[in-house]
Write an enzyme that holds these catalytic residues in place. Structure first.
Site, PDB file in Angstrom:
ATOM      1  N   CYS A 179      23.871   0.016  68.339  1.00  0.00           N
ATOM      2  CA  CYS A 179      25.290   0.469  67.806  1.00  0.00           C
ATOM      3  C   CYS A 179      26.216  -0.525  67.584  1.00  0.00           C
ATOM      4  CB  CYS A 179      25.677   1.723  68.384  1.00  0.00           C
ATOM      5  SG  CYS A 179      26.210   1.407  70.121  1.00  0.00           S
ATOM      6  N   CYS A 209      26.379   5.967  75.491  1.00  0.00           N
ATOM      7  CA  CYS A 209      27.569   5.338  75.617  1.00  0.00           C
ATOM      8  C   CYS A 209      27.919   5.432  76.887  1.00  0.00           C
ATOM      9  CB  CYS A 209      28.500   6.319  74.700  1.00  0.00           C
ATOM     10  SG  CYS A 209      28.054   6.544  73.077  1.00  0.00           S
TER      11      CYS A 209
END
Ligand code: FES
Length: 144
Positions: free
Chosen positions: A35, A104
């Site tokens: 990402c 995350c």
């Protein structure tokens, strides 16, 4: 049901401990190749206790919320306690993250560990290498 919990939204819109620490005792920077998000954590350590912590995250809202929560969870704690911080504990403290956002929170765990490793390295403190799995051999980036 909302995609993000109130706690996630709170830590995203009002993140705690944002910034840098001058003369930090340990700095950890990690990124996720997929990402492109980057997280940096700064630690001030006195007598084995994390007396201050700040972070800078160039990334998504979940990464910001995760780093904010992680800094809150390790502030005032001992190094050993901080080493035990898992991404799962961060997710629980945030009242959950959607499945595709779990990585995350992994970034937050890794950034804390990288900063602690940096502290050990800078001070020539011996440690068990198994505490800090090598990034190359780490599966996190491969599985999302
Ligand atoms: Fe990669 Fe959030 S999308 S850290």
């Amino acid at each position: 049901m909302a995609l993000y919990s109130e706690k996630v939204m709170d830590h995203f819109t009002n993140p705690r401990n944002v910034g840098e620490l001058e003369n930090a005792d340990g700095v950890g920077e990690v990124g996720n190749a997929k990402c492109g998000d980057i997280m940096k954590i700064y630690l001030k350590i006195d007598d084995n206790i994390i007396t201050d912590v700040k972070f800078n995250t160039f990334g998504c809202g979940s990464a910001i919320a995760s780093s904010s929560m992680a800094t809150e969870m390790i502030k005032g704690k001992s190094i050993d306690e901080a080493l035990e911080l898992t991404n799962k504990a961060v997710v629980e403290a945030l009242d959950g993250l959607p499945p595709h956002k779990i990585h995350c929170s992994v970034l937050a765990e890794e950034a804390v560990k990288a900063a602690l490793k940096d502290y050990y390295d800078k001070n020539n403190i011996p440690y068990d290498k198994a505490l800090f799995p090598d990034c190359d051999s780490c599966a996190h980036c491969a599985d999302h």
